[in-house]
Design an enzyme around this catalytic site. Structure first.
Site, PDB file in Angstrom:
ATOM      1  N   TRP A 102       0.828  -1.217   0.000  1.00 50.06           N
ATOM      2  CA  TRP A 102       0.000   0.000   0.000  1.00 50.06           C
ATOM      3  C   TRP A 102       0.853   1.254   0.000  1.00 50.06           C
ATOM      4  O   TRP A 102       0.472   2.271  -0.587  1.00 50.06           O
ATOM      5  CB  TRP A 102      -0.991  -0.016   1.165  1.00 50.06           C
ATOM      6  N   ASP A 173      -1.084   6.460   6.574  1.00 46.33           N
ATOM      7  CA  ASP A 173      -2.167   5.568   6.163  1.00 46.33           C
ATOM      8  C   ASP A 173      -2.322   4.544   7.287  1.00 46.33           C
ATOM      9  O   ASP A 173      -1.455   3.697   7.488  1.00 46.33           O
ATOM     10  CB  ASP A 173      -1.786   4.887   4.843  1.00 46.33           C
ATOM     11  N   LYS A 197     -11.844  -1.768   7.264  1.00 42.48           N
ATOM     12  CA  LYS A 197     -11.020  -2.724   7.991  1.00 42.48           C
ATOM     13  C   LYS A 197     -11.403  -2.744   9.472  1.00 42.48           C
ATOM     14  O   LYS A 197     -11.646  -3.790  10.028  1.00 42.48           O
ATOM     15  CB  LYS A 197      -9.539  -2.371   7.842  1.00 42.48           C
TER      16      LYS A 197
HETATM   17  C1  LIG Z   1      -7.001  -1.721   2.294  1.00 46.13           C
HETATM   18  C2  LIG Z   1      -5.942  -0.701   2.350  1.00 46.13           C
HETATM   19  C3  LIG Z   1      -5.906   0.371   1.434  1.00 46.13           C
HETATM   20  C4  LIG Z   1      -6.920   0.527   0.332  1.00 46.13           C
HETATM   21  O1  LIG Z   1      -8.094   0.963   0.889  1.00 46.13           O
HETATM   22  P1  LIG Z   1      -9.364   1.405  -0.010  1.00 46.13           P
HETATM   23  O2  LIG Z   1     -10.224   2.058   1.017  1.00 46.13           O
HETATM   24  O3  LIG Z   1      -9.929   0.157  -0.592  1.00 46.13           O
HETATM   25  O4  LIG Z   1      -8.886   2.342  -1.048  1.00 46.13           O
HETATM   26  C5  LIG Z   1      -4.909   1.297   1.576  1.00 46.13           C
HETATM   27  N1  LIG Z   1      -3.976   1.200   2.547  1.00 46.13           N
HETATM   28  C6  LIG Z   1      -3.978   0.184   3.435  1.00 46.13           C
HETATM   29  C7  LIG Z   1      -2.927   0.126   4.490  1.00 46.13           C
HETATM   30  C8  LIG Z   1      -4.957  -0.793   3.355  1.00 46.13           C
HETATM   31  O5  LIG Z   1      -4.958  -1.813   4.235  1.00 46.13           O
END
Ligand SMILES: *Cc1c(COP(=O)(O)O)cnc(C)c1O
Length: 360
Positions: A102, A173, A197
């Site tokens: 990511w 993130d 998540k």
């Molecule tokens: C799942 C995830 C993403 C992508 O998330 P979306 O909301 O589907 O765009 C980005 N960064 C991390 C760390 C993730 O686990």
């Protein structure tokens, strides 16, 4: 049969929250309407929005005078573009720590923003992403540093102690460990997460941002301008009302369970049990170095593809669902976010031991 959902995302929500949604759904707060049908301009929604924002900042121990919360859409992925558009206006240069998949997506999408330079200032590549790279502190000349607190696919994470106090803004993130682990959030200037998540159903993206970083940019469409969204209470256009409502319920559930540190203690215990089972096993291994192990996403393998597939199939038959690893790394992955009860992890550990005995 009791079923436990180990999916990485969309992931399970607390059973108490699902029960509350079920109760509220036909008639929200005696309005005669469901939450999905009410206006984002109604007082009913405004109250949900305000409470959710206040609860979030209070759980994060952040001062509402210094931080705002944005409830947007587009996922964490859209933030890979909108964050540089909003924050990289002085040097047009950002630093990214490559801790996994990511983080790489964030760097790649950033590099597509016109006139933006993206530098990878640290990488876990040489360690095959089995540990998190040390976060550099000498970063003058960058608009901000971007890190990923928890690497959902690789199964690594930063602890609070790993995160230095920087003299440039720190952007994180935190999609896969948002409010699942204790951090001093004051060290961060922008924390963002796709909700699916650890917070709410898919369709909501949360950004917790230091107010002093918000400056309106007339060159940006309002929908992508964080300062405009902040001014409009995240309702410049129709916000994801249902998702914000569920996020609010989840935050109340966290509060009821003692707040982030109490939830994190349970998460550490769940992770400790699972890693111990894997470390004691001769059949299963976790490849992640102990200091970097995620308490949210636990990838593991047998080293034999057929045995992995058999494990995933038999586990599903026993009610342990969605243990298939990410397609990039294969094997298995157990995602054990806040909503996963300790009984679910106990059931998984027992299943791992039994499987090993049966197939040794
Ligand atoms: C799942 C995830 C993403 C992508 O998330 P979306 O909301 O589907 O765009 C980005 N960064 C991390 C760390 C993730 O686990």
């Amino acid at each position: 049969m009791t079923v436990y959902n180990f999916a990485a995302g969309p992931a399970m929500l607390p059973v108490e929250v699902i029960a509350q949604i079920k109760e509220d759904l036909p008639d929200y707060n005696n309005s005669g309407m469901s939450i999905m049908e009410i206006s984002h301009r109604s007082d009913l929604y405004k109250r949900v929005y305000q409470e959710t924002k206040v609860d979030m900042l209070s759980l994060m121990k952040l001062d509402p005078a210094e931080y705002d919360v944005l409830f947007l859409t587009g996922g964490a992925t859209q933030c890979f573009t909108t964050i540089p558009l909003n924050l990289a206006n002085k040097y047009h240069k950002i630093a990214v720590v490559d801790s996994g998949h990511w983080a790489q997506r964030a760097a790649e999408d950033g590099a597509k923003v016109p006139n933006l330079t993206v530098d990878i200032v640290a990488s876990a590549k040489e360690n095959n992403y089995t540990k998190v790279p040390k976060i550099p502190t000498d970063l003058s000349g960058y608009d901000y540093l971007h890190i990923t607190t928890n690497n959902t696919i690789m199964g690594t994470a930063y602890s609070n102690e790993d995160i230095p106090k920087l003299d440039i803004p720190l952007v994180a993130d935190a999609s896969s460990n948002f409010l699942g682990q204790v951090y001093d959030f004051n060290k961060f200037d922008l924390i963002y997460a796709g909700a699916q998540k650890n917070l709410a159903p898919a369709g909501l993206t949360v950004l917790v941002v230091r107010r002093k970083l918000l400056h309106k940019n007339p060159a940006l469409p309002g929908l992508f301008d964080f300062a405009v969204e902040s001014e409009k209470d995240s309702a410049l256009n129709t916000p994801p009302v249902f998702q914000v409502y569920v996020a609010g319920l989840v935050l109340k559930w966290i509060k009821k369970n003692g707040g982030v540190s109490a939830i994190a203690d349970v998460n550490h215990e769940k992770a400790r049990m699972l890693y111990q089972t894997l470390d004691n096993s001769e059949m299963f291994t976790s490849k992640v170095e102990p200091d970097s192990r995620s308490i949210m996403n636990v990838p593991f393998v047998t080293g034999n593809k057929q045995l992995d597939d058999l494990f995933i199939k038999e586990a599903a038959e026993a009610g342990l669902l969605n243990l298939k690893g990410h397609r990039l790394v294969g094997g298995m992955r157990a995602s054990i976010y806040n909503a996963m009860p300790i009984e679910g992890v106990q059931a998984l550990c027992k299943f791992i031991d039994d499987f090993e005995n049966r197939h040794a």
